[in-house]
Scaffold this active site. Sequence first.
Site, PDB file in Angstrom:
ATOM      1  N   ARG A  31       1.059  -1.338  -0.093  1.00 36.77           N
ATOM      2  CA  ARG A  31      -0.097  -0.037  -0.053  1.00 36.77           C
ATOM      3  C   ARG A  31       0.792   1.377  -0.022  1.00 36.77           C
ATOM      4  O   ARG A  31       0.413   2.343   0.459  1.00 36.77           O
ATOM      5  CB  ARG A  31      -1.074   0.020   1.272  1.00 36.77           C
TER       6      ARG A  31
ATOM      7  N   LYS B 242       2.151  10.871 -11.614  1.00 32.01           N
ATOM      8  CA  LYS B 242       1.337  10.109 -12.420  1.00 32.01           C
ATOM      9  C   LYS B 242       2.216   8.713 -12.692  1.00 32.01           C
ATOM     10  O   LYS B 242       3.382   8.793 -13.114  1.00 32.01           O
ATOM     11  CB  LYS B 242       1.101  10.616 -13.742  1.00 32.01           C
TER      12      LYS B 242
ATOM     13  N   GLU C 122       8.262  17.523 -25.247  1.00 37.69           N
ATOM     14  CA  GLU C 122       7.809  17.968 -24.156  1.00 37.69           C
ATOM     15  C   GLU C 122       8.163  19.364 -23.429  1.00 37.69           C
ATOM     16  O   GLU C 122       7.399  20.139 -22.794  1.00 37.69           O
ATOM     17  CB  GLU C 122       7.933  16.925 -23.146  1.00 37.69           C
TER      18      GLU C 122
ATOM     19  N   LYS D 279       6.312  22.448 -14.969  1.00 34.14           N
ATOM     20  CA  LYS D 279       5.834  21.312 -14.630  1.00 34.14           C
ATOM     21  C   LYS D 279       5.427  21.416 -13.264  1.00 34.14           C
ATOM     22  O   LYS D 279       4.351  21.037 -12.755  1.00 34.14           O
ATOM     23  CB  LYS D 279       6.611  20.122 -14.954  1.00 34.14           C
TER      24      LYS D 279
ATOM     25  N   GLU E  68      -5.336  16.865 -11.512  1.00 35.41           N
ATOM     26  CA  GLU E  68      -5.620  17.022 -13.031  1.00 35.41           C
ATOM     27  C   GLU E  68      -7.090  17.523 -12.707  1.00 35.41           C
ATOM     28  O   GLU E  68      -7.729  16.920 -13.454  1.00 35.41           O
ATOM     29  CB  GLU E  68      -5.348  15.963 -13.810  1.00 35.41           C
TER      30      GLU E  68
ATOM     31  N   ARG F 258      -3.909  21.592 -14.516  1.00 35.72           N
ATOM     32  CA  ARG F 258      -3.041  20.317 -14.920  1.00 35.72           C
ATOM     33  C   ARG F 258      -3.326  19.945 -16.178  1.00 35.72           C
ATOM     34  O   ARG F 258      -2.532  19.116 -16.950  1.00 35.72           O
ATOM     35  CB  ARG F 258      -2.761  19.337 -13.661  1.00 35.72           C
TER      36      ARG F 258
ATOM     37  N   ASN G 226      -1.609  18.396 -21.138  1.00 37.39           N
ATOM     38  CA  ASN G 226      -2.260  17.410 -22.117  1.00 37.39           C
ATOM     39  C   ASN G 226      -2.038  18.296 -23.687  1.00 37.39           C
ATOM     40  O   ASN G 226      -2.639  17.551 -24.406  1.00 37.39           O
ATOM     41  CB  ASN G 226      -3.577  17.023 -22.058  1.00 37.39           C
TER      42      ASN G 226
ATOM     43  N   HIS H 111      -1.868  16.020 -26.400  1.00 35.95           N
ATOM     44  CA  HIS H 111      -1.787  14.703 -26.087  1.00 35.95           C
ATOM     45  C   HIS H 111      -3.018  13.803 -26.401  1.00 35.95           C
ATOM     46  O   HIS H 111      -2.925  12.495 -26.613  1.00 35.95           O
ATOM     47  CB  HIS H 111      -1.591  14.513 -24.583  1.00 35.95           C
TER      48      HIS H 111
ATOM     49  N   HIS I  75      -1.767  10.414 -27.960  1.00 30.02           N
ATOM     50  CA  HIS I  75      -2.296   9.034 -27.294  1.00 30.02           C
ATOM     51  C   HIS I  75      -2.979   8.171 -28.258  1.00 30.02           C
ATOM     52  O   HIS I  75      -2.743   6.912 -28.618  1.00 30.02           O
ATOM     53  CB  HIS I  75      -3.163   9.177 -25.995  1.00 30.02           C
TER      54      HIS I  75
ATOM     55  N   HIS J 172       6.475   8.393 -27.784  1.00 30.35           N
ATOM     56  CA  HIS J 172       5.489   9.105 -27.259  1.00 30.35           C
ATOM     57  C   HIS J 172       5.889  10.603 -27.532  1.00 30.35           C
ATOM     58  O   HIS J 172       5.089  11.478 -27.957  1.00 30.35           O
ATOM     59  CB  HIS J 172       5.751   9.112 -25.722  1.00 30.35           C
TER      60      HIS J 172
END
Length: 369
Positions: free
Chosen positions: A127, A149, A191, A234, A244, A248, A252, A255, A259, A272
């Site tokens: 955990r 993330k 990026e 960032k 997000e 945030r 994207n 993106h 994606h 990517h």
Amino acid sequence: MPTSRIRPDALSVDTDVRTYPIRFVHLAEVPAHLNNLGLHGPSVVLITDENVAAHYRSPLVHAFEEAGWTPHVVVVPPGESSKSMAQLEQLYDTLLPLELERSTPVCTLGGGVVGDLGGFAAATLLRGLPLVHLPTSLLAQVDSSIGGKTGVNHAVGKNLIGSFYQPHGVLVDPETLHTLPAREWINGMAEAIKHGLIADPALVDYTEQHLTAILGDHDLSATVPAVRTAMHIKAQIVAEDTREAGKRAWLNFGHTFAHAIEQVAGYGTVAHGEAVALGMRAALYLSHRRAPQALDHARLDALLAMLPTPDVSALSFDALWTAMRHDKKTQDGTIRFVLLHAVGDPFVASDCSRASVQRAWDFVQQSTA
């Protein structure tokens, strides 16, 4: 809107979970910095991939052993295919018999794939184990190592299984960039340019002036200021919106297309950063069509076109559109795109018609053919 300057001196990320530092250090100094973060041995888990291990496994293991740590090293295959449930299960199978404790640090040494996979393992083992990213790719340094993330891919879409799990620190050794192949420099600079487009016109200016030296000569004196500034942007955005829920989402930019490109082409076929570069060109086209006077489209598209990308002429728009509909940013069945009012002034659009999106993709395909 977050603003930054080239080469900020001190970096940290302040979230609702924890505040953690970003430090530029030599790999040999990593054990001492773990101690400074309040993390102690004797055991430490080191997750890396085969390519990175060939260069940096031995010196980092030696540094840990010299400092009295017992490193447990797990090496995964390189590439996007390792961001899978199957590879995650293999990680569990390897690590759980080690009788780890909740205080055992997990260090991810590598690029975004290792960071996402190893981060998700750290988030879920017992955990939650302490996590420290040691990003060795330009993409991981400017973007994926910051913000918490973690996750793996699914056949339905990219990054659909994962969690937000903030690290205890990000330790960056710019010298590791020397062993990157040319394609990885393109991934990272895509990026970095994205961060400039959404938040910092000065970074856009800087990359225009230095991109040739960065991509062509791999000049660290030109690269490190861009890395620091992109990380600063960032960090600021993540600090304002950890999960997000608002700003945030601006990260994207490009993106939604990216994606879909990755999925339709087959994960790993288009890298990517390459997909992000193509996606930003499409998103920039959509933005320009909405406000032709607000953006110098020709200048900005020319900057993005300096990033070499593979041929995507065979990708079907119908397939891309279907993939976009499964994107995690889709809301109430509506595909959302991050667009620009101007450089440094992004917004989320939910009213882009299929026809307008296809025109944007047609522009990209024609300009890259």
